[in-house]
Design a protein around this motif. Structure first.
Motif, PDB file in Angstrom:
ATOM      1  N   LEU A 212       0.820  -1.223   0.000  1.00  0.00           N
ATOM      2  CA  LEU A 212       0.000   0.000   0.000  1.00  0.00           C
ATOM      3  C   LEU A 212       0.850   1.268   0.000  1.00  0.00           C
ATOM      4  O   LEU A 212       0.318   2.364   0.181  1.00  0.00           O
ATOM      5  CB  LEU A 212      -0.926   0.006   1.232  1.00  0.00           C
ATOM      6  N   GLN A 213       2.155   1.137  -0.197  1.00  0.00           N
ATOM      7  CA  GLN A 213       3.000   2.327  -0.230  1.00  0.00           C
ATOM      8  C   GLN A 213       2.639   3.207  -1.422  1.00  0.00           C
ATOM      9  O   GLN A 213       2.294   2.716  -2.509  1.00  0.00           O
ATOM     10  CB  GLN A 213       4.470   1.920  -0.317  1.00  0.00           C
ATOM     11  N   LEU A 214       2.738   4.505  -1.207  1.00  0.00           N
ATOM     12  CA  LEU A 214       2.362   5.480  -2.234  1.00  0.00           C
ATOM     13  C   LEU A 214       3.564   5.873  -3.084  1.00  0.00           C
ATOM     14  O   LEU A 214       4.724   5.767  -2.658  1.00  0.00           O
ATOM     15  CB  LEU A 214       1.777   6.726  -1.569  1.00  0.00           C
ATOM     16  N   LEU A 558      -2.759   9.068  13.481  1.00  0.00           N
ATOM     17  CA  LEU A 558      -1.381   9.364  13.907  1.00  0.00           C
ATOM     18  C   LEU A 558      -0.391   8.399  13.256  1.00  0.00           C
ATOM     19  O   LEU A 558       0.707   8.809  12.849  1.00  0.00           O
ATOM     20  CB  LEU A 558      -1.282   9.276  15.435  1.00  0.00           C
ATOM     21  N   ARG A 559      -0.767   7.124  13.156  1.00  0.00           N
ATOM     22  CA  ARG A 559       0.108   6.163  12.493  1.00  0.00           C
ATOM     23  C   ARG A 559       0.315   6.547  11.023  1.00  0.00           C
ATOM     24  O   ARG A 559       1.432   6.510  10.500  1.00  0.00           O
ATOM     25  CB  ARG A 559      -0.485   4.753  12.586  1.00  0.00           C
ATOM     26  N   GLU A 560      -0.792   6.891  10.367  1.00  0.00           N
ATOM     27  CA  GLU A 560      -0.712   7.272   8.958  1.00  0.00           C
ATOM     28  C   GLU A 560       0.116   8.546   8.789  1.00  0.00           C
ATOM     29  O   GLU A 560       0.937   8.658   7.874  1.00  0.00           O
ATOM     30  CB  GLU A 560      -2.115   7.460   8.395  1.00  0.00           C
ATOM     31  N   HIS A 561      -0.064   9.510   9.681  1.00  0.00           N
ATOM     32  CA  HIS A 561       0.679  10.771   9.633  1.00  0.00           C
ATOM     33  C   HIS A 561       2.170  10.514   9.775  1.00  0.00           C
ATOM     34  O   HIS A 561       3.000  11.079   9.040  1.00  0.00           O
ATOM     35  CB  HIS A 561       0.173  11.689  10.745  1.00  0.00           C
ATOM     36  N   SER A 562       2.527   9.647  10.718  1.00  0.00           N
ATOM     37  CA  SER A 562       3.943   9.337  10.948  1.00  0.00           C
ATOM     38  C   SER A 562       4.569   8.675   9.723  1.00  0.00           C
ATOM     39  O   SER A 562       5.688   9.019   9.314  1.00  0.00           O
ATOM     40  CB  SER A 562       4.068   8.422  12.170  1.00  0.00           C
ATOM     41  N   GLU A 563       3.837   7.755   9.112  1.00  0.00           N
ATOM     42  CA  GLU A 563       4.386   7.061   7.947  1.00  0.00           C
ATOM     43  C   GLU A 563       4.522   8.011   6.757  1.00  0.00           C
ATOM     44  O   GLU A 563       5.491   7.923   5.992  1.00  0.00           O
ATOM     45  CB  GLU A 563       3.507   5.864   7.580  1.00  0.00           C
ATOM     46  N   LEU A 564       3.573   8.916   6.589  1.00  0.00           N
ATOM     47  CA  LEU A 564       3.672   9.886   5.501  1.00  0.00           C
ATOM     48  C   LEU A 564       4.931  10.741   5.662  1.00  0.00           C
ATOM     49  O   LEU A 564       5.634  11.017   4.680  1.00  0.00           O
ATOM     50  CB  LEU A 564       2.424  10.767   5.467  1.00  0.00           C
ATOM     51  N   PHE A 569       6.135  12.352   2.305  1.00  0.00           N
ATOM     52  CA  PHE A 569       4.887  12.976   1.830  1.00  0.00           C
ATOM     53  C   PHE A 569       4.488  14.113   2.779  1.00  0.00           C
ATOM     54  O   PHE A 569       3.467  14.062   3.461  1.00  0.00           O
ATOM     55  CB  PHE A 569       3.771  11.932   1.736  1.00  0.00           C
ATOM     56  N   GLY A 570       5.351  15.140   2.834  1.00  0.00           N
ATOM     57  CA  GLY A 570       5.134  16.227   3.779  1.00  0.00           C
ATOM     58  C   GLY A 570       3.851  17.002   3.528  1.00  0.00           C
ATOM     59  O   GLY A 570       3.174  17.437   4.465  1.00  0.00           O
ATOM     60  N   GLU A 571       3.497  17.183   2.247  1.00  0.00           N
ATOM     61  CA  GLU A 571       2.289  17.952   1.922  1.00  0.00           C
ATOM     62  C   GLU A 571       1.037  17.235   2.420  1.00  0.00           C
ATOM     63  O   GLU A 571       0.149  17.853   3.015  1.00  0.00           O
ATOM     64  CB  GLU A 571       2.224  18.165   0.411  1.00  0.00           C
ATOM     65  N   ARG A 572       0.983  15.927   2.186  1.00  0.00           N
ATOM     66  CA  ARG A 572      -0.174  15.161   2.677  1.00  0.00           C
ATOM     67  C   ARG A 572      -0.197  15.142   4.203  1.00  0.00           C
ATOM     68  O   ARG A 572      -1.261  15.208   4.821  1.00  0.00           O
ATOM     69  CB  ARG A 572      -0.125  13.738   2.126  1.00  0.00           C
ATOM     70  N   ALA A 573       0.975  15.023   4.814  1.00  0.00           N
ATOM     71  CA  ALA A 573       1.042  15.017   6.275  1.00  0.00           C
ATOM     72  C   ALA A 573       0.544  16.349   6.842  1.00  0.00           C
ATOM     73  O   ALA A 573      -0.136  16.385   7.869  1.00  0.00           O
ATOM     74  CB  ALA A 573       2.469  14.745   6.730  1.00  0.00           C
ATOM     75  N   ALA A 574       0.868  17.460   6.164  1.00  0.00           N
ATOM     76  CA  ALA A 574       0.414  18.770   6.639  1.00  0.00           C
ATOM     77  C   ALA A 574      -1.106  18.879   6.579  1.00  0.00           C
ATOM     78  O   ALA A 574      -1.743  19.438   7.482  1.00  0.00           O
ATOM     79  CB  ALA A 574       1.063  19.870   5.798  1.00  0.00           C
ATOM     80  N   LEU A 575      -1.696  18.350   5.500  1.00  0.00           N
ATOM     81  CA  LEU A 575      -3.156  18.358   5.409  1.00  0.00           C
ATOM     82  C   LEU A 575      -3.781  17.531   6.536  1.00  0.00           C
ATOM     83  O   LEU A 575      -4.816  17.906   7.097  1.00  0.00           O
ATOM     84  CB  LEU A 575      -3.601  17.802   4.056  1.00  0.00           C
TER      85      LEU A 575
END
Length: 624
Positions: A212-214, A558-564, A569-575
């Motif tokens: 599932l990696q982007l 939080l898990r998803e944010h950490s992996e981003l 994937f800083g832009e997605r993490a910021a959103l």
């Protein structure tokens, strides 16, 4: 106490999928409607003829049940249901939902795939996706339905069209979906690869997360590649993976249910057992986003709402369906609680003493509150709690009035029977002679003693006696006046005794009414305290449940944010940080203390209202 569900001997078709329309089976709905316990709902979906039904039979701990078949023809159509007592959670029902295979060429209408998959997802607390081979791009393309979920369902009425969505709105929608969606388990069948990256062994869960990696970038190819992966990562709060090797070590063919366990590959059986152990041991009952546990009745209401929307061409609305379900359940909770109260109070034989009526009221009010609290569903503004309190209050007032009327009838009949010798002697003129008054008075005292000794007179004993003596005042005066054996002074003295006796009886009747009013106040105080205690306990439990659900969503994000962040994937993490901030605010705003305090304030107001209504009735009666 609600009875547990009886084991179903075999699955029933819950949702029929025929000629492009969905319909609900009445027999299956009746079974589900009868389940008053919380539910662990496990649904399985995946391409047709991949062995989904075999896994569901293993979860049911049965060799047969859901139909299996050795041919390429799909066996399951629509959604089939099997309700069983949960093997590891007392007081919980396990509901297994087996869905028809995705991509069946005999259907000819892939739109049905979307609705069957959507229903399985919305109904379940754990969604199992079953596929064959590996988790590669082709396998993910079979799951492209998840990318269409925003086109198939709405979180609330008036949501925007997906075509008008901005990236920020999509992130907010992901959070909303996460709160409604189940845990996700991907089972890969006939898996023959080694679980390793280079020389490093990896777990099954790591295998799923790696798949599932982007990809970085913004082009159409990257968007297509990331689409399904993003939805799986964003929508499902928990993800788990199991890989099962081929079930047969040889080229032997046939239905798995017909083969002995010894014919199946040991590694296959071991992995199937691990899968069942996880699903039965680690999955939790189905809940709403605020943590309220869903029962069979509630799930029926949700299912009807979803299917009705689908068949009418509308999109199922998650919050709307939940609100309709809660309103129905809460109305049913009021009805069930009132029935429990009335059933208990019907056991009383009227007339009865006020203390006995009060004790029975307190006992059966506790039962009614327990029924209501057990069945009610997030009655946030206490509308249904108020209804229950008002109707119990009205019923108790009616019973008091009925008890008083029965007491009056009983006391009047008793006095009429006891006064029969007195009336007979009066009719014969026995007292119309010298010395007749003393004989009359002796018979009357005998009547009073018999009345005092009689049991079961109820709350109007003194009042009816006061009425009786006052009604026969003229009779006593006539007998006294006709007794020539008494001097005028003696007659005057006897008359004063009669007046004193009447006054004493009036005082007793007044004291009786005052005691009844004090008892009513004590009843109200006890009811008030019982309501608060029961409600405080329920609201604290509901607040804790809400906190758990919010924490579950927050942990997943939080898990998803950490992996981003780790993968650049800083832009997605910021959103996503805006989502996280909103979730934290919601957790703070829905603290247990605030919920309990607001609820108890509402109940206090409701109790005060009910008290005013009842005391007004009583005081009016007293004034009369």
């Amino acid at each position: 106490m609600d009875a547990p569900v009886l084991p179903m001997p075999a699955p029933l078709c819950l949702v029929n999928n025929k000629d492009g329309a969905l319909s609900l089976d009445p027999a299956a709905l009746a079974v589900l409607q009868g389940v008053a316990e919380p539910l662990v709902v496990v649904a399985i979906a995946g391409p047709y003829r991949t062995g989904k039904s075999f896994l569901m039979n293993r979860l049911a701990q049965k060799r047969t049940g859901f139909p299996l078949g050795p041919t390429v023809q799909a066996q399951t159509k629509g959604i089939w249901m099997w309700c069983l007592p949960h093997p590891r959670r007392p007081g919980v029902t396990l509901v297994l939902l087996d869905t028809e295979g995705l991509g069946d060429p005999n259907k000819g209408d892939s739109h049905n795939d979307a609705w069957i998959f959507t229903l399985a997802l919305l109904l379940s607390s754990t969604l199992v996706y079953n596929s064959i081979g590996t988790i590669d791009q082709k396998a993910l393309e079979h799951l492209e339905l998840v990318t269409r979920l925003s086109e198939l369902i709405r979180v609330r009425d008036g949501d925007k069209d997906s075509s008008d969505s901005t990236e920020k709105e999509d992130e907010a929608e992901d959070t909303e979906f996460t709160r409604f969606f189940p845990g996700f388990v991907w089972v890969v069948r006939d898996f023959t690869l080694e679980l390793r990256v280079g020389e490093r062994p990896i777990s099954e869960d790591e295998y799923l997360e790696q798949a599932l990696q982007l990809k970085h970038g913004h082009g159409r190819k990257v968007q297509n590649y990331n689409g399904t992966r993003l939805c799986l990562r964003n929508y499902f709060p928990t993800r788990k993976c199991f890989v099962l090797p081929p079930p047969l070590a040889t080229e032997e063919h046939g239905s798995l249910e017909e083969l002995p366990e010894a014919a199946l590959a040991p590694r296959f059986l071991q992995q199937a057992a691990r899968f069942c152990d996880y699903v039965l041991g680690s999955t939790w009952p189905k809940v709403l986003p605020d943590g309220g546990a869903v029962t069979g009745r509630a799930l029926c209401t949700l299912l009807r709402s979803y299917v009705e929307a689908i068949n009418s061409g509308r999109l199922p609305c998650l919050e709307g369906a939940a609100a309709a379900m809660m309103a129905k359940e809460n109305a049913g909770a009021v009805t069930a609680a009132l029935e429990a109260y009335a059933r208990g109070m019907r056991g009383l034989s009227l007339p009865t003493e006020s203390a006995q009526l009060s004790a029975s009221h307190g006992e059966h009010l506790r039962e009614a509150l327990a029924v209501f609290q057990r069945r009610s569903f997030r009655d946030r503004d206490q509308e249904y709690q108020r209804r229950l309190m008002e109707q119990v209050s009205t019923e108790y007032s009616r019973l008091q009035e009925e008890n008083e009327a029965a007491s009056q009838r009983r006391c009047r009949a008793l006095l009429a029977e006891l006064a029969r010798p007195l009336d007979t002697n009066l009719a014969r003129g026995t007292y119309a002679q010298p010395g007749g008054y003393h004989a009359y008075e002796a018979e009357r005292q005998k009547l009073l003693e018999g009345y005092r000794e009689a049991e079961g007179k109820g709350p109007k004993a003194e009042e009816v006696l006061d009425e009786f003596l006052a009604g026969r005042r003229a009779e006593a005066e006539a007998v006294l006046k006709a007794d020539n054996a008494l001097s005028e002074a003696e007659k005057q003295l006897e008359d004063q005794k009669q007046q004193a006796q009447l006054l004493e009886q009036q005082q007793k009747a007044t004291a009786e009414r005052e005691r009844q009013l004090e008892a009513l106040l004590a009843d109200e105080r006890s009811s008030y305290e019982q309501n608060l205690q029961a409600l405080e306990a329920k609201m604290q439990a509901e607040a804790a449940s809400t906190q758990r659900e919010l924490q579950r969503v927050l942990d997943a994000k939080l898990r998803e944010h950490s992996e981003l962040l780790q993968r650049g994937f800083g832009e997605r993490a910021a959103l996503m940080e805006q989502e996280l901030a909103a979730l934290r605010r919601e957790m703070n705003n829905s603290s247990k203390q605030e919920l309990a305090a607001n609820a108890c304030d509402a109940v206090r107001a409701a109790c005060d209202f009910a008290r005013v209504v009842r005391l007004t009735r009583v005081l009016r009666g007293t004034a009369v």
